[in-house]
Design an enzyme around this catalytic site. Sequence first.
Site, PDB file in Angstrom:
ATOM      1  N   ALA A  56       0.815  -1.214   0.000  1.00 23.01           N
ATOM      2  CA  ALA A  56       0.000   0.000   0.000  1.00 23.01           C
ATOM      3  C   ALA A  56       0.849   1.265   0.000  1.00 23.01           C
ATOM      4  O   ALA A  56       0.471   2.268  -0.612  1.00 23.01           O
ATOM      5  CB  ALA A  56      -0.943   0.000   1.205  1.00 23.01           C
ATOM      6  N   PHE A  57       2.004   1.219   0.652  1.00 21.25           N
ATOM      7  CA  PHE A  57       2.858   2.402   0.727  1.00 21.25           C
ATOM      8  C   PHE A  57       3.275   2.885  -0.664  1.00 21.25           C
ATOM      9  O   PHE A  57       3.483   4.082  -0.876  1.00 21.25           O
ATOM     10  CB  PHE A  57       4.094   2.104   1.586  1.00 21.25           C
ATOM     11  CG  PHE A  57       4.924   3.309   1.891  1.00 21.25           C
ATOM     12  CD1 PHE A  57       4.517   4.230   2.845  1.00 21.25           C
ATOM     13  CD2 PHE A  57       6.116   3.534   1.219  1.00 21.25           C
ATOM     14  CE1 PHE A  57       5.280   5.352   3.125  1.00 21.25           C
ATOM     15  CE2 PHE A  57       6.888   4.650   1.495  1.00 21.25           C
ATOM     16  CZ  PHE A  57       6.472   5.559   2.447  1.00 21.25           C
ATOM     17  N   GLU A  58       3.367   1.972  -1.612  1.00 18.61           N
ATOM     18  CA  GLU A  58       3.810   2.317  -2.965  1.00 18.61           C
ATOM     19  C   GLU A  58       2.690   2.862  -3.855  1.00 18.61           C
ATOM     20  O   GLU A  58       2.943   3.334  -4.966  1.00 18.61           O
ATOM     21  CB  GLU A  58       4.447   1.098  -3.636  1.00 18.61           C
ATOM     22  CG  GLU A  58       5.790   0.698  -3.058  1.00 18.61           C
ATOM     23  CD  GLU A  58       5.705  -0.010  -1.709  1.00 18.61           C
ATOM     24  OE1 GLU A  58       6.601   0.210  -0.873  1.00 18.61           O
ATOM     25  OE2 GLU A  58       4.732  -0.771  -1.479  1.00 18.61           O
ATOM     26  N   VAL A  81      -4.768  -3.227   1.094  1.00 17.30           N
ATOM     27  CA  VAL A  81      -5.226  -3.821   2.350  1.00 17.30           C
ATOM     28  C   VAL A  81      -4.175  -3.577   3.423  1.00 17.30           C
ATOM     29  O   VAL A  81      -3.013  -3.951   3.254  1.00 17.30           O
ATOM     30  CB  VAL A  81      -5.456  -5.341   2.204  1.00 17.30           C
ATOM     31  CG1 VAL A  81      -5.989  -5.924   3.500  1.00 17.30           C
ATOM     32  CG2 VAL A  81      -6.394  -5.643   1.048  1.00 17.30           C
ATOM     33  N   LEU A  82      -4.593  -2.970   4.516  1.00 14.92           N
ATOM     34  CA  LEU A  82      -3.728  -2.768   5.679  1.00 14.92           C
ATOM     35  C   LEU A  82      -4.410  -3.387   6.893  1.00 14.92           C
ATOM     36  O   LEU A  82      -5.542  -3.026   7.219  1.00 14.92           O
ATOM     37  CB  LEU A  82      -3.480  -1.277   5.917  1.00 14.92           C
ATOM     38  CG  LEU A  82      -2.682  -0.560   4.823  1.00 14.92           C
ATOM     39  CD1 LEU A  82      -2.751   0.943   5.009  1.00 14.92           C
ATOM     40  CD2 LEU A  82      -1.237  -1.030   4.840  1.00 14.92           C
ATOM     41  N   THR A  87       2.270  -3.172  16.407  1.00 15.68           N
ATOM     42  CA  THR A  87       3.135  -1.994  16.472  1.00 15.68           C
ATOM     43  C   THR A  87       2.425  -0.815  15.819  1.00 15.68           C
ATOM     44  O   THR A  87       1.334  -0.951  15.267  1.00 15.68           O
ATOM     45  CB  THR A  87       4.476  -2.251  15.747  1.00 15.68           C
ATOM     46  OG1 THR A  87       4.215  -2.362  14.341  1.00 15.68           O
ATOM     47  CG2 THR A  87       5.154  -3.512  16.263  1.00 15.68           C
ATOM     48  N   HIS A  89       3.350   0.613  13.129  1.00 21.21           N
ATOM     49  CA  HIS A  89       3.624   0.597  11.690  1.00 21.21           C
ATOM     50  C   HIS A  89       2.343   0.805  10.870  1.00 21.21           C
ATOM     51  O   HIS A  89       2.326   1.582   9.904  1.00 21.21           O
ATOM     52  CB  HIS A  89       4.297  -0.733  11.309  1.00 21.21           C
ATOM     53  CG  HIS A  89       4.633  -0.868   9.870  1.00 21.21           C
ATOM     54  ND1 HIS A  89       5.693  -0.198   9.296  1.00 21.21           N
ATOM     55  CD2 HIS A  89       4.053  -1.591   8.879  1.00 21.21           C
ATOM     56  CE1 HIS A  89       5.753  -0.504   8.017  1.00 21.21           C
ATOM     57  NE2 HIS A  89       4.765  -1.352   7.734  1.00 21.21           N
ATOM     58  N   PHE A 114     -10.194   6.192  -2.646  1.00 23.85           N
ATOM     59  CA  PHE A 114      -9.395   5.483  -1.645  1.00 23.85           C
ATOM     60  C   PHE A 114     -10.100   4.183  -1.279  1.00 23.85           C
ATOM     61  O   PHE A 114     -10.917   4.138  -0.366  1.00 23.85           O
ATOM     62  CB  PHE A 114      -9.212   6.383  -0.419  1.00 23.85           C
ATOM     63  CG  PHE A 114      -8.233   5.862   0.584  1.00 23.85           C
ATOM     64  CD1 PHE A 114      -6.875   5.912   0.339  1.00 23.85           C
ATOM     65  CD2 PHE A 114      -8.666   5.339   1.790  1.00 23.85           C
ATOM     66  CE1 PHE A 114      -5.963   5.444   1.270  1.00 23.85           C
ATOM     67  CE2 PHE A 114      -7.766   4.867   2.732  1.00 23.85           C
ATOM     68  CZ  PHE A 114      -6.409   4.922   2.469  1.00 23.85           C
TER      69      PHE A 114
END
EC number: 2.5.1.78
Length: 157
Positions: A56-58, A81-82, A87, A89, A114
């Site tokens: 997802a970060f990309e 999907v996250l 943590t 993160h 989104f």
Amino acid sequence: MKPLKGCPVAKDVRVAIVGSCFNSPIADRLVAGAQETFFDFGGDPSSLTIVRVPGAFEIPCAIKKLLSTSGQFHAVVACGVLIQGETSHYEHIADSVAAGVSRLSLDFCLPITFSVITAPNMEAAWERAGIKGPNLGASGMKTALEMASLFSLIGKE
């Protein structure tokens, strides 16, 4: 005065789906839901571009590259999907991706929806991928098409 409202129509609309591969069984359902919805609303396969990124970060970076080099899209659907872990993160990635997608939508003045699931666990993520409720990828595509239609009307009244 009649209010302007877009309609979810995919005919003659060029759309990109940028989907992450991480948590691929769920992410694949989001991308498939977005793709099916595009076709359900009359989209032509040659007007749909699907790009897959590792995580997802990309997503924001891939969207920016697509829009910077082609400029040919009327809308983009971001699918990913996250799943919350133990943590912080998850929070950092979720916030970063949401802010990046939002900023790109404003910078390019383009509908970018989104459809990134942010869920506390796998069960909740599956539910948002269409198992017990709507598929977030499908609803993101419908929104993208409505917004693309609306954008085509603005300034013509």
